[in-house]
Design a protein around this motif. Structure first.
Motif, PDB file in Angstrom:
ATOM      1  N   GLU A 119      35.898  19.019   4.611  1.00  0.00           N
ATOM      2  CA  GLU A 119      34.569  18.926   4.042  1.00  0.00           C
ATOM      3  C   GLU A 119      33.894  20.279   3.848  1.00  0.00           C
ATOM      4  O   GLU A 119      32.726  20.331   3.497  1.00  0.00           O
ATOM      5  CB  GLU A 119      33.680  18.037   4.928  1.00  0.00           C
ATOM      6  N   GLN A 120      34.584  21.367   4.084  1.00  0.00           N
ATOM      7  CA  GLN A 120      33.945  22.658   3.925  1.00  0.00           C
ATOM      8  C   GLN A 120      34.767  23.560   3.014  1.00  0.00           C
ATOM      9  O   GLN A 120      35.976  23.433   2.945  1.00  0.00           O
ATOM     10  CB  GLN A 120      33.706  23.352   5.278  1.00  0.00           C
ATOM     11  N   MET A 121      34.093  24.437   2.338  1.00  0.00           N
ATOM     12  CA  MET A 121      34.746  25.267   1.334  1.00  0.00           C
ATOM     13  C   MET A 121      35.714  26.269   1.960  1.00  0.00           C
ATOM     14  O   MET A 121      36.683  26.659   1.343  1.00  0.00           O
ATOM     15  CB  MET A 121      33.704  26.008   0.496  1.00  0.00           C
ATOM     16  N   GLU A 135      38.352  26.822  -1.257  1.00  0.00           N
ATOM     17  CA  GLU A 135      37.620  27.491  -2.329  1.00  0.00           C
ATOM     18  C   GLU A 135      38.567  28.221  -3.281  1.00  0.00           C
ATOM     19  O   GLU A 135      38.217  28.507  -4.416  1.00  0.00           O
ATOM     20  CB  GLU A 135      36.591  28.468  -1.751  1.00  0.00           C
ATOM     21  N   ASN A 625      28.189  25.485  -4.933  1.00  0.00           N
ATOM     22  CA  ASN A 625      29.586  25.594  -5.351  1.00  0.00           C
ATOM     23  C   ASN A 625      29.697  25.105  -6.793  1.00  0.00           C
ATOM     24  O   ASN A 625      29.207  24.029  -7.134  1.00  0.00           O
ATOM     25  CB  ASN A 625      30.502  24.761  -4.455  1.00  0.00           C
ATOM     26  N   ASP A 685      34.468  21.222  -9.978  1.00  0.00           N
ATOM     27  CA  ASP A 685      33.922  20.940  -8.649  1.00  0.00           C
ATOM     28  C   ASP A 685      32.514  21.515  -8.586  1.00  0.00           C
ATOM     29  O   ASP A 685      32.314  22.701  -8.902  1.00  0.00           O
ATOM     30  CB  ASP A 685      34.771  21.593  -7.556  1.00  0.00           C
ATOM     31  N   SER A 687      28.781  21.445  -6.130  1.00  0.00           N
ATOM     32  CA  SER A 687      28.002  21.020  -4.966  1.00  0.00           C
ATOM     33  C   SER A 687      26.609  21.610  -5.103  1.00  0.00           C
ATOM     34  O   SER A 687      26.447  22.773  -5.486  1.00  0.00           O
ATOM     35  CB  SER A 687      28.636  21.529  -3.671  1.00  0.00           C
ATOM     36  N   LYS A 690      23.283  21.428  -0.900  1.00  0.00           N
ATOM     37  CA  LYS A 690      24.061  21.266   0.327  1.00  0.00           C
ATOM     38  C   LYS A 690      24.132  19.807   0.757  1.00  0.00           C
ATOM     39  O   LYS A 690      24.318  19.495   1.937  1.00  0.00           O
ATOM     40  CB  LYS A 690      23.478  22.116   1.457  1.00  0.00           C
ATOM     41  N   ASN A 693      28.242  16.538  -3.467  1.00  0.00           N
ATOM     42  CA  ASN A 693      29.506  17.128  -3.866  1.00  0.00           C
ATOM     43  C   ASN A 693      30.150  16.240  -4.926  1.00  0.00           C
ATOM     44  O   ASN A 693      30.347  15.037  -4.697  1.00  0.00           O
ATOM     45  CB  ASN A 693      30.447  17.255  -2.668  1.00  0.00           C
ATOM     46  N   THR A 695      33.362  15.936  -7.883  1.00  0.00           N
ATOM     47  CA  THR A 695      34.622  16.432  -8.436  1.00  0.00           C
ATOM     48  C   THR A 695      34.978  15.605  -9.663  1.00  0.00           C
ATOM     49  O   THR A 695      34.974  14.371  -9.607  1.00  0.00           O
ATOM     50  CB  THR A 695      35.762  16.341  -7.409  1.00  0.00           C
ATOM     51  N   ASN A 738      30.137  12.620  -3.211  1.00  0.00           N
ATOM     52  CA  ASN A 738      29.682  12.448  -1.832  1.00  0.00           C
ATOM     53  C   ASN A 738      28.249  12.936  -1.750  1.00  0.00           C
ATOM     54  O   ASN A 738      27.931  14.048  -2.195  1.00  0.00           O
ATOM     55  CB  ASN A 738      30.572  13.236  -0.868  1.00  0.00           C
ATOM     56  N   ASP A 752      29.722   7.720  -0.308  1.00  0.00           N
ATOM     57  CA  ASP A 752      30.878   8.240  -1.037  1.00  0.00           C
ATOM     58  C   ASP A 752      31.272   7.232  -2.105  1.00  0.00           C
ATOM     59  O   ASP A 752      31.212   6.012  -1.875  1.00  0.00           O
ATOM     60  CB  ASP A 752      32.071   8.448  -0.100  1.00  0.00           C
TER      61      ASP A 752
END
Length: 1014
Positions: A119-121, A135, A625, A685, A687, A690, A693, A695, A738, A752
């Motif tokens: 769940e994190q870049m 990333e 992102n 992608d 985001s 924060k 998200n 895609t 998400n 989600d």
């Protein structure tokens, strides 16, 4: 014997677990750092709190002073306090399923945010033999962590993926315990071969299934979809790749996790309803020609009151139990993860028991800075006992016919003079004795190691051996209907196989200023060997299951199979200033089941990405992102047949006077080569805030040189030859989102959702062929056909077109083509069947899933749904149970909501006039039995409560209740629009046919469970 084996296995697993616990928790009496210098006197106490990304406290996190074994664990509130020598001391925070954090102690209260894997870049993703930052990815993939996977009660990983990843279509197994799902990623790329994705577990290619692994051992599961992600797997990547990483030990105090759940299962027959005694009587009484049976002995009004419920007699509330225990921990030099799992389920249809035992031992030993050894062993035992009530008989047996006589004894074999259906057989009579049982053992062992030459160059070796052994026995008593003629039968099957897999890789990872390179190069070998045998004997005394007691050795059989693939592979990832990304991969495969002129194939991919949010000109602070991706590449597919390129001879059917003889059964094709799939794709992608998200992906896949058994004139002695012919195209769009709607200290809410659509079409066939009519894959006589023709879907139905009911006389009608080429109605099925046409396809318009998760203080709630929209199911079951009177030897179904039957002139009805022994052929294969495949299914809904028990050293105890498969919304008249896979004898594999027969219904589950962390 089985009890002794089970106890022995349990004792062995528990002994290994105990040994691991001793190793893991053992520590020197004095706390010293790894480099053997004494730790300075502790002068300071650091306090803090550990939370996840949503602000929820995380209990049980290991907090360890780096380089030592000194550490503590967070309590139920996520709080901790630890003594440190100074402000510069580095604290290491570790927790299973989350990224490790290293933070200086500092001089103030710490707040540490643990990030979940996936769940994190800056997450490191395992993809294509290497690890790179998320990333820096240029390919299309989706990663699920263990929490998102293990939320349904099933022993198989495949069943858990339904609705959770965009572009991944899952046909879950039926309700029978242990049933396995079928997965298709981004559409069918073949018309004859396997559509199963490749599974890679801890770096080992294990085949086209999850290899019976324990779902609770999974840390992450990543679905690789496009060429940039799969091309490095070459000839095995055409159907997508699923990469699984199992849990590992973490530095710090030993963590013990225990989970237990019990589920009560009941059958869910959907919209399908079988008639009771009075309903069936009313149907027969409505027959226009009932004079045909009015004077027979069984026809009388008392039939309305004869109502034996075959379903009620054969079903029960099944019980599923799932227990898992794991211990993990270690220090800087040695880490371990050991787990045992037990899954047991008794079927909701009586007489079927399934058991599965798993054990995993996984270690990491680092004796020095440059060498790491990673051995692991995975053990699985799977057993079934099958004395199951006949599902087919439950659908078909009449409510007027009871299996019991008035004195309570069982009705014997057919003919049954006491039954209306005198030719019917009472399966319960045979079930007194007949049964089957099976055992499967799998051992998967790794001895992997890394040699670190420099900080940027590592040699990595993965070495795996898989051994599998299975046996099954079937006993048919001489008193049963199947054993009468041969005086009983015993069948024994034995199957053993092994796989040897190794890859040797050089890994390069280095930065030069703003330039970053991550590359691999290596060699891979994958080998498979199988030996199987079968023995059947007849003429046995009742109750004797040893073949030695048989009078006649009826049949023996067996065989051996082998294949091997060797490969050279390479992959380079490049990043400039974390803004511009590029990736190139190349693989050369050689396979044993291709012709000598085409035994090797080359596969490649090239892709790029642009992290727009890292550009100096980008000032949208609310977007954290924004990445644009593009890729193009090739992958391949090998045939299901092991030796399609060789000239083969058949011996088994060619003996004469007890002397062996050979007949040619297959012609050679030394030019036979791979199916080749070229895929282009673009993705985005994004985001923002924060919280959100998104895609998006679009792809275009062209598959050529399809492996197909081309027919030949039978006069030459063989009927066909394997060739590379034809082509298929798949185009599709995927989206996933998400959203963290609410993020607070006490309340969090996230949603989600994903959607995928795939358009499939044949683009060419062989020679000058414009179309090929093929079976529907169900193996059922009289079922539907499909048509392969350029411009149409691979799963296009080719049927006689239904034209409804003639309102003047109630006769069935179909469409035919007249001399002028016009479509006109006819009451002649034979005439209409000469002019069949493509009518719909099984492929859905779009599909996906959505879920929501809420946390309020110590409470948690989640709900998961999946859906499919469009596509048409061929409901063959209606040909038998909605037969308009054609079948008088079996029960019939209640008319579905909105249906009606013709009774008098002028009626506008969906069903023609019902007649006894109806010869109108209204129940023959036609588009009448095509039905919508659209559905919305609730996969699971869960409510949990977390409670700490500090005085018992319990970091967290979670109690929960869940419901699974509680409802399905659909207009489909059958049992379940999500059809289970069908076993195809010709290809010896499970396929998605789109045909509904007499399926084992899916089951609803009510689950009670607990998770315990020490």
């Amino acid at each position: 014997m089985h009890t002794v084996l089970e106890k022995s296995l349990k004792t062995t697993l528990l002994s290994l677990l105990s040994l691991s616990f001793q190793i893991t928790t053992a520590a020197p009496s004095k706390e010293i750092p790894v480099n053997e210098t004494n730790l300075p006197v502790f002068q300071k106490i650091v306090k803090g709190k550990v939370v996840d990304q949503k602000g929820i406290p995380v209990p049980g996190v290991n907090v360890v002073i780096k380089g030592t074994t000194k550490g503590v664990q967070t309590d139920i509130d996520g709080s901790f306090a630890i003594e440190v020598p100074n402000d510069g001391t580095i604290l290491v925070f570790t927790f299973l399923g989350m990224e490790d954090q290293e933070i200086p102690a500092g001089n103030s209260t710490l707040k540490v945010v643990m990030k979940e894997v996936g769940e994190q870049m800056n997450e490191v993703v395992i993809v294509g033999y290497s690890k790179i930052k998320k990333e820096s990815l240029t390919g299309s993939l989706q990663t699920l962590d263990s929490k998102k996977i293990v939320d349904v009660t099933t022993p198989t990983v495949e069943n858990m993926l339904a609705g959770k990843a965009s572009g991944v279509y899952v046909n879950t197994g039926g309700g029978q315990p242990g049933a396995v799902a079928k997965i298709v990623i981004r559409g069918k790329t073949t018309v004859n071969g396997s559509t199963d994705p490749l599974w890679v577990i801890d770096g080992v290619i294990v085949g086209n299934s999850s290899a019976n692994m324990n779902p609770s051992d999974i840390e992450t599961l990543t679905v690789l979809k496009d060429a940039a992600s799969t091309a490095v797997y070459g000839s095995q990547g055409a159907n997508g790749v699923i990469v699984v990483t199992t849990k590992s030990g973490k530095t710090g105090k030993a963590v013990i996790n225990f989970s237990a759940k019990t589920a009560m299962t009941t059958l869910n027959n959907g919209n399908f309803k079988i008639m009771n005694g009075s309903q069936l009587y009313d149907l027969y009484d409505s027959f226009e020609n009932k004079q045909a049976f009015e004077n027979v002995w069984w026809w009388n009004p008392e039939l309305r009151n004869k109502n034996f419920d075959w379903w009620d007699n054969a079903t029960q509330t099944g019980i599923a139990e799932d227990y898992n225990l794991s211990i993990s921990g270690g220090g800087e030099n040695f880490k371990s993860y050991v787990s045992v799992g037990v899954y047991k389920e008794t079927g909701a249809v009586k007489g079927y028991d399934y058991k599965k035992y798993n054990g995993l031992m996984k270690f990491e030993y680092k004796p020095n800075t440059w060498f790491t050894l990673r051995p692991q062993v995975n053990l699985t035992r799977e057993t079934t006992y099958d004395q199951q009530h006949s599902v087919g008989a439950l659908y078909g047996n009449m409510p007027w016919d009871s299996p019991y006589l008035e004195d309570g004894s069982l009705v014997g074999n057919a003919p049954n003079p006491t039954w209306v259906n005198t030719t019917g057989s009472n399966y319960l009579y045979d079930l007194q004795w007949n049964y089957g049982e099976s055992e499967n053992y799998t051992v998967r062992a790794n001895l992997d190691f890394d040699i670190k030459f420099t900080s940027w160059l590592t040699f990595s070796s993965v070495n795996n051996y898989i051994f599998g052994n299975s046996n099954s026995s079937y006993y048919t008593d001489p008193r049963s209907s199947g054993g009468l003629a041969v005086k009983g039968r015993i069948e024994d099957n034995f199957d053993t196989y092994n796989r040897i897999y190794t890859n040797q890789l050089l890994k390069f990872n280095k930065s030069f200023g703003k330039h970053n390179f991550n590359a691999i190069a290596g060699y891979e070998w994958n080998e498979y060997n199988r030996k199987f045998s079968q023995g059947i004997a007849t003429g046995i005394p009742p109750g004797i299951v040893a073949p030695d007691a048989a009078a006649v050795p009826e049949k023996v059989g067996g065989g051996r199979q082998q294949w091997a693939v060797q490969s050279l592979l390479s992959n380079i990832n490049y990043s400039y200033d974390n803004r511009y990304l590029a990736q190139v991969s190349f693989r050369r495969d050689g396979a044993s089941n291709f012709g000598k002129n085409a035994q090797y194939g080359n596969f490649y991919s090239i892709s790029g990405g642009w992290n727009i949010h890292n550009e100096a000109f980008f000032h949208a602070d609310y977007i954290n992102n924004l990445k644009l991706r593009a890729s193009y590449g090739s992958v391949g597919n090998r045939p299901n047949s092991l030796y399609p390129h060789l000239p083969l001879y058949s011996f088994s059917k060619s003996s004469y006077n007890e002397s062996p003889g050979a007949l040619i059964s297959q012609l050679a094709n030394p030019d036979l080569s791979w199916e080749k799939t070229f895929t282009a794709g673009v993705g985005l992608d994004v985001s923002f805030f924060k919280r959100v998200n998104i895609t998006l992906d679009y792809y275009n896949k062209n598959t050529s040189d399809l492996l197909y058994y081309v027919p030949l004139p039978g006069v030459i002695g063989v009927t066909g030859i394997w060739r590379n012919v034809g082509a298929v195209n798949n185009r599709g769009f995927e989206a996933s989102i998400n959203v963290d709607i609410i993020k607070g200290d006490n309340f969090n809410w996230s949603v989600d959702a994903n959607i995928g659509t795939n358009k499939n079409k044949v683009t060419s066939l062989y020679g000058d062929r414009k179309q090929i009519i093929v079976g529907d894959g169900s193996g059922v006589s009289g079922s539907a056909n499909k048509l392969l023709t350029p411009g149409k879907d691979v799963d296009s139905w080719y049927l006689t077109e239904w034209a409804g009911v003639d309102p003047t006389n109630g006769k069935p009608q179909w469409f035919t083509t007249n001399a002028a080429g016009e479509r006109v109605k006819t009451s002649s099925y034979a005439d209409a069947s000469k002019n069949q046409k493509v009518i719909g396809t099984y492929t859905p318009d779009f599909f996906g899933g959505f879920s929501t998760t809420l946390n309020y203080k110590n409470f948690d709630f989640s709900a998961i749904f999946s859906y499919s929209v469009g596509g048409q199911i061929y409901n063959y079951a209606r040909a038998e149970f909605d037969s308009d009177g054609a079948y008088n030897d079996r029960n019939q179904m209640v008319l579905h909501s909105g249906w009606s039957r013709w009774e008098k002139p002028g009626d506008i009805a969906t069903h023609p006039q019902a007649l006894y022994d109806n010869s109108s052929q209204s129940n023959k294969a036609s588009s009448r039995f095509l039905e919508t495949g659209t559905y919305l299914k609730m996969r699971s809904i869960t409510l949990g409560y977390n409670v700490p028990i500090p005085r018992l050293n319990i970091s967290n105890l979670r109690l929960y209740i869940a419901g699974e498969n509680l409802f399905t919304i659909s207009h489909y008249s059958g049992v379940d629009p999500e059809l289970p896979p069908t076993y195809n004898d010709a290809t010896q594999q499970y396929i998605i046919s789109g045909v509904a027969t007499q399926v084992y219904p899916s089951t609803r589950k009510i689950v009670l469970g607990l998770n315990l962390t020490l």
